[in-house]
Scaffold this motif. Structure first.
Motif, PDB file in Angstrom:
ATOM      1  N   UNK A 116       0.818  -1.207   0.000  1.00 18.58           N
ATOM      2  CA  UNK A 116       0.000   0.000   0.000  1.00 18.58           C
ATOM      3  C   UNK A 116       0.856   1.263   0.000  1.00 18.58           C
ATOM      4  N   UNK A 117       2.100   1.164   0.527  1.00 20.64           N
ATOM      5  CA  UNK A 117       2.987   2.325   0.495  1.00 20.64           C
ATOM      6  C   UNK A 117       2.383   3.537   1.163  1.00 20.64           C
ATOM      7  N   UNK A 118       1.502   3.305   2.092  1.00 20.55           N
ATOM      8  CA  UNK A 118       0.846   4.447   2.689  1.00 20.55           C
ATOM      9  C   UNK A 118       1.783   5.204   3.615  1.00 20.55           C
ATOM     10  N   UNK A 119       2.658   4.460   4.280  1.00 24.36           N
ATOM     11  CA  UNK A 119       3.640   5.118   5.137  1.00 24.36           C
ATOM     12  C   UNK A 119       4.522   6.031   4.299  1.00 24.36           C
ATOM     13  N   UNK A 158      -4.327   9.981  11.114  1.00 29.28           N
ATOM     14  CA  UNK A 158      -3.179   9.182  10.699  1.00 29.28           C
ATOM     15  C   UNK A 158      -2.249   8.900  11.870  1.00 29.28           C
ATOM     16  N   UNK A 159      -1.400   7.890  11.710  1.00 24.78           N
ATOM     17  CA  UNK A 159      -0.428   7.553  12.742  1.00 24.78           C
ATOM     18  C   UNK A 159       0.710   6.722  12.165  1.00 24.78           C
ATOM     19  N   UNK A 160       1.915   7.001  12.613  1.00 29.95           N
ATOM     20  CA  UNK A 160       3.072   6.193  12.248  1.00 29.95           C
ATOM     21  C   UNK A 160       3.957   6.046  13.488  1.00 29.95           C
ATOM     22  N   UNK A 161       4.633   4.917  13.595  1.00 29.42           N
ATOM     23  CA  UNK A 161       5.540   4.700  14.712  1.00 29.42           C
ATOM     24  C   UNK A 161       6.980   4.706  14.211  1.00 29.42           C
ATOM     25  N   UNK A 162       7.926   4.858  15.137  1.00 28.21           N
ATOM     26  CA  UNK A 162       9.340   4.863  14.773  1.00 28.21           C
ATOM     27  C   UNK A 162       9.718   3.641  13.950  1.00 28.21           C
ATOM     28  N   UNK A 213      -4.889   2.468  15.710  1.00 27.52           N
ATOM     29  CA  UNK A 213      -4.605   3.853  15.350  1.00 27.52           C
ATOM     30  C   UNK A 213      -5.327   4.224  14.068  1.00 27.52           C
ATOM     31  N   UNK A 214      -5.755   5.470  13.951  1.00 23.77           N
ATOM     32  CA  UNK A 214      -6.542   5.886  12.787  1.00 23.77           C
ATOM     33  C   UNK A 214      -5.706   5.910  11.519  1.00 23.77           C
ATOM     34  N   UNK A 215      -6.333   5.571  10.412  1.00 28.53           N
ATOM     35  CA  UNK A 215      -5.676   5.643   9.098  1.00 28.53           C
ATOM     36  C   UNK A 215      -6.706   5.899   8.041  1.00 28.53           C
TER      37      UNK A 215
END
Lengths: 194, 194
Positions: free
Chosen positions: A3-6, A36-40, B91-93
């Motif tokens: 998906x390459x969303x990150x 949205x959310x991303x982690x390290x 987490x929201x996306x």
DNA sequence: CGCTACATGTAAGGTGTTACATGATTCC
DNA sequence: GGAATCATGTAACACCTTACATGTAGCG
């Protein structure tokens, strides 16, 4: 099906301004937090991959090991590509709704508590949105992005207000349920509503 | 940090009536679809684990290999436990919001198309909700669960209506954006709005 | 000097989807 | 008999979080 969303989120954030990986995570949490959310664990590997592809360059700042990441021209092109891809949202999973749907097993009081908690959270969020709105409006003249940012903010406000309205309605419905259950003879005239 | 959310959904669905694994998935997709989802890859292993724990029993129906799964007493107790656990939502996306936030790189027209598509979907969903509402209301007298089901349905209706209202607002905002961009001299009197 | 915030990264493990494989039943 | 649906399952893989490890910089 990647998906390459990150990747899209990282490139997008860097399109606003260059940042370190750490700042990137803060920005995603604080600014895109409502949707949205991303982690390290996602951000750093993604950054390395983007650098290898030449979509992002690393600028060592002074002497430290810290480096700012900057979007390159090919990176901007790639961002546009990714944004144009079809939306593929993760399947819905709403823990509150699951609990309410089987709410008979949980009991009306526990359900009311859950809804009240949700409503309180939503009201806090609404206040936070107001602060963000003010921020965006003050920089609106110098920022080409601001109309789009206001769009997503407005979506958050609409859905949050709808959630609050629903919570109020739901709380009265559940109150009725409790009273009719504690008075199992609805035709009775003596039992006063407590 | 195990969430056991699949377990809760499966036990909950079986609390309504016994089913095969296949029917379970259909029920979750069709009935809980607005706020929940499970795939076969989750359902079958979960069912096996639940049988081993004695929370669910398998009833072979006639001669076939097909078996219906039924909730046991311990299973009902476990369901109550799981429902009482604290809610931990993923987490929201939201892919739409991500695209709109960086909408400047996508262009106003593409953004409008995305929003229009979302609105159309939402309107379809709203019609579907009406059908579900009718279904629930017809069985309301014989079904103790119906008040809770109406609660989740109402939540869906509220948020969907809010989404439609937002979409309308957003479309007019973007229309303004396009017109001011295509007419870079706002003070001009000659250029007619096409 | 110690605490907090800034900063970078990795490894393990959980969660969940997709794709595939297989077969019975039903209906035309 | 063939197609669609019902039904059960597994294996590979993608995705993402958490916890850990490590170190610097600034500040009181």
């Amino acid at each position: 099906m990647r998906r390459n969303q990150t990747e899209a989120a990282v490139l997008g954030a860097l399109s606003v301004q260059p940042m370190t990986g750490y700042a990137l995570r803060e920005a995603i949490r604080d600014v895109l937090g409502h949707f949205w959310s991303e982690s390290f664990g996602q951000i750093y590997p993604t950054l390395r991959a983007l650098v290898q592809q030449g979509l992002v360059t690393q600028i060592p700042s002074s002497s430290n090991g810290r480096t700012s990441f900057t979007l390159t021209e090919p990176g901007l092109v790639r961002l546009r590509e990714l944004l144009a891809e079809s939306i593929q949202d993760p399947p819905p999973r709403n823990g509150l709704m699951l609990r309410l749907y089987f709410g008979r097993h949980l009991g009306p009081d526990a359900c009311r508590a859950l809804i009240a908690q949700t409503k309180a959270q939503a009201e806090g969020q609404l206040a936070g949105y107001q602060a963000i709105r003010d921020d965006i409006l003050t920089m609106a003249d110098s920022n080409q992005d601001s109309p789009y940012w206001l769009l997503t903010l407005s979506a958050g406000e609409h859905t949050t207000r709808a959630l609050i309205a629903w919570a109020d309605e739901a709380l009265t419905c559940l109150a009725d349920l409790t009273s009719t259950e504690s008075a199992p003879t609805p035709t009775s005239l003596e039992t006063p509503p407590n």
